[in-house]
Design an enzyme around this catalytic site. Structure first.
Site, short mmCIF file in Angstrom:
data_model
loop_
_atom_site.label_atom_id
_atom_site.label_comp_id
_atom_site.label_asym_id
_atom_site.label_seq_id
_atom_site.Cartn_x
_atom_site.Cartn_y
_atom_site.Cartn_z
CE LYS A 183 3.13 -18.13 -1.68
NZ LYS A 183 2.34 -19.39 -1.70
CG ASP B 154 -13.28 -7.94 2.24
OD1 ASP B 154 -13.03 -7.16 3.17
OD2 ASP B 154 -13.79 -7.59 1.16
CE1 TYR C 220 -3.31 -2.88 0.92
CE2 TYR C 220 -4.59 -0.86 0.99
CZ TYR C 220 -4.53 -2.24 0.91
OH TYR C 220 -5.70 -2.96 0.81
C1 IPM Z 1 -10.38 -1.75 3.86
C2 IPM Z 1 -10.60 -1.19 2.49
C3 IPM Z 1 -9.47 -0.20 2.16
C4 IPM Z 1 -8.16 -0.98 2.18
C5 IPM Z 1 -9.66 0.55 0.84
C6 IPM Z 1 -10.96 1.29 0.78
C7 IPM Z 1 -8.50 1.48 0.57
O1 IPM Z 1 -10.70 -2.21 1.55
O2 IPM Z 1 -10.30 -0.97 4.82
O3 IPM Z 1 -10.29 -2.97 4.00
O4 IPM Z 1 -7.79 -1.61 1.19
O5 IPM Z 1 -7.48 -0.94 3.22
MN MN Z 2 -10.72 -4.20 2.42
#
Ligand code: IPM
Ligand code: MN
Length: 369
Positions: free
Chosen positions: A191, A251, A141
């Protein structure tokens, strides 16, 4: 207790779910005699439209001047074709970096009342309770260099995954400290069979683990972890991982609960705590009154716990969420085959605010005896 809370509703369903979380916070303030002030600012697509920037200076200044930030969600389809730096999401990433919180705590819990909403069989999901500790300020990121070169068919795009020892150490400590208060197990996910960053991650986490002899540490590769999460979620207690793996696995872990809408998060370790549901802006269902505000409310509970040190009040919100679920109320996303009563986003907000008041009453009565 006084708390200055900056409210960033953001895009899509962000405003509607955040409003219900604020409703619950107001109820807590009234019931317990706290003074919470709310300073509402723009972020993401809403801020781009109004000010031409996903994180206007006024927003950032307000966040830095407050005690905590409660955020809804960012992202809107109309900005999808923009380069990463101009998108709504860039505002959130700049904010995360500016606030300095490096440990993102994402609990994934199986609630008995809605276990039928999970695609996992009840005997697999029931009782699962995982705390994901996602590193939030490093990895792909934020790694440099990043960018694109060349044109058209000769285009090349690149990102950098890098981690330093101190970056790994500080988030690992958060995971081990959390495990001490829970099931005393940390699963570190990497990984390391392919990536140098992961080899350093694994060695550093093992080193920190020596300071916590009562915590069992295991290492898992991220691909295997993805499988175990949905075949045997109960094997996990604290799951520690780097930024992108944590984004993906959190997720996936939402499948245990049954809906991404249920999960809240807290980002700690910086000057100002940041609290946001794990779900996105879900523009397709925005403004229809069907968005799930439980994740936003769980985030508000974490805000009280970590930025306000108001453990009892935070417990009350968590308990109120459970009470409303146990009473059968559901948003559409967690109403498996029409069971229970379908409630709108704001009805859920009212119900949880009422439940918080009842819990406070019961405690009051108990103490009066
Ligand atoms: C999360 C979201 C964010 C991330 C996005 C919106 C930048 O998916 O908080 O999980 O990837 O961190
Ligand atoms: Mn996310």
């Amino acid at each position: 207790m006084k708390l200055k809370i900056t409210i960033l509703e953001g895009d899509g369903i962000g405003p509607e779910v955040t409003r219900e979380a604020v409703r619950v916070l107001r109820a807590i303030a009234t019931l317990h005699g706290h003074e919470f002030s709310f300073d509402q600012r723009l972020i993401g697509g809403a801020a781009i439209k109004e000010h031409g920037s996903p994180l206007p200076t006024a927003t950032l200044d307000a966040c830095l001047a407050g005690d905590a930030v409660l955020l809804g969600a960012v992202g809107a389809p109309e900005f999808d074709s923009l380069p990463p730096a101009g998108r709504p999401e860039a505002g959130l990433l700049l904010l995360r970096r500016a606030l300095g919180g490096f440990a993102n705590l994402r609990p994934a819990i199986s609630y008995d009342a809605i276990s039928a909403a999970s695609p996992l069989r009840p005997e697999v999901s029931r009782g699962a309770n995982i705390l994901i500790v996602r590193e939030l300020l490093g990895g792909l990121y934020f790694g440099e260099p990043r960018g694109r070169s060349g044109e058209n068919d000769n285009s090349v795009a690149f990102n950098t995954m890098s981690y330093s020892v101190p970056e790994i150490e500080r988030v690992a400590r958060v995971a081990f400290e959390a495990a001490m208060k829970r099931g005393k197990k940390v699963t570190s996910v990497d990984k390391a069979n392919v990536l140098e960053t992961s080899q350093l991650w694994r060695a550093t986490v093992s080193q920190i683990g020596r300071d916590y002899p009562r915590v069992t540490l295991e290492h898992l590769y991220v691909d295997a972890c993805a499988m175990h999460l949905i075949t045997d979620p109960r094997r996990f207690d604290v799951l520690l991982t780097e930024n992108l793996f944590g984004d993906i696995l959190s997720d996936e872990a939402a499948a245990i609960t049954g809906s991404l809408g249920m999960l809240g998060s807290a980002t700690i370790g910086g000057d100002v705590g940041l609290y946001e549901p794990v779900h996105g802006s879900a523009p397709d269902i925005a403004t229809r009154g069907i968005a799930n505000p439980f994740g936003a409310m769980a985030s508000a509970a974490m805000l009280l716990r970590y930025s306000g040190r108001l453990e009892r009040e935070a417990d009350d919100i968590d308990e109120a969420i459970q009470a409303v679920l146990n009473a059968g109320y559901r948003t559409l996303d967690i109403s498996s085959n029409g069971s229970g009563y379908i409630a709108t986003t704001s009805e859920i907000g009212e119900l949880v605010a009422e439940a918080v008041a009842e819990i406070a009453d019961v405690r009051h009565a108990y103490h009066a005896v």
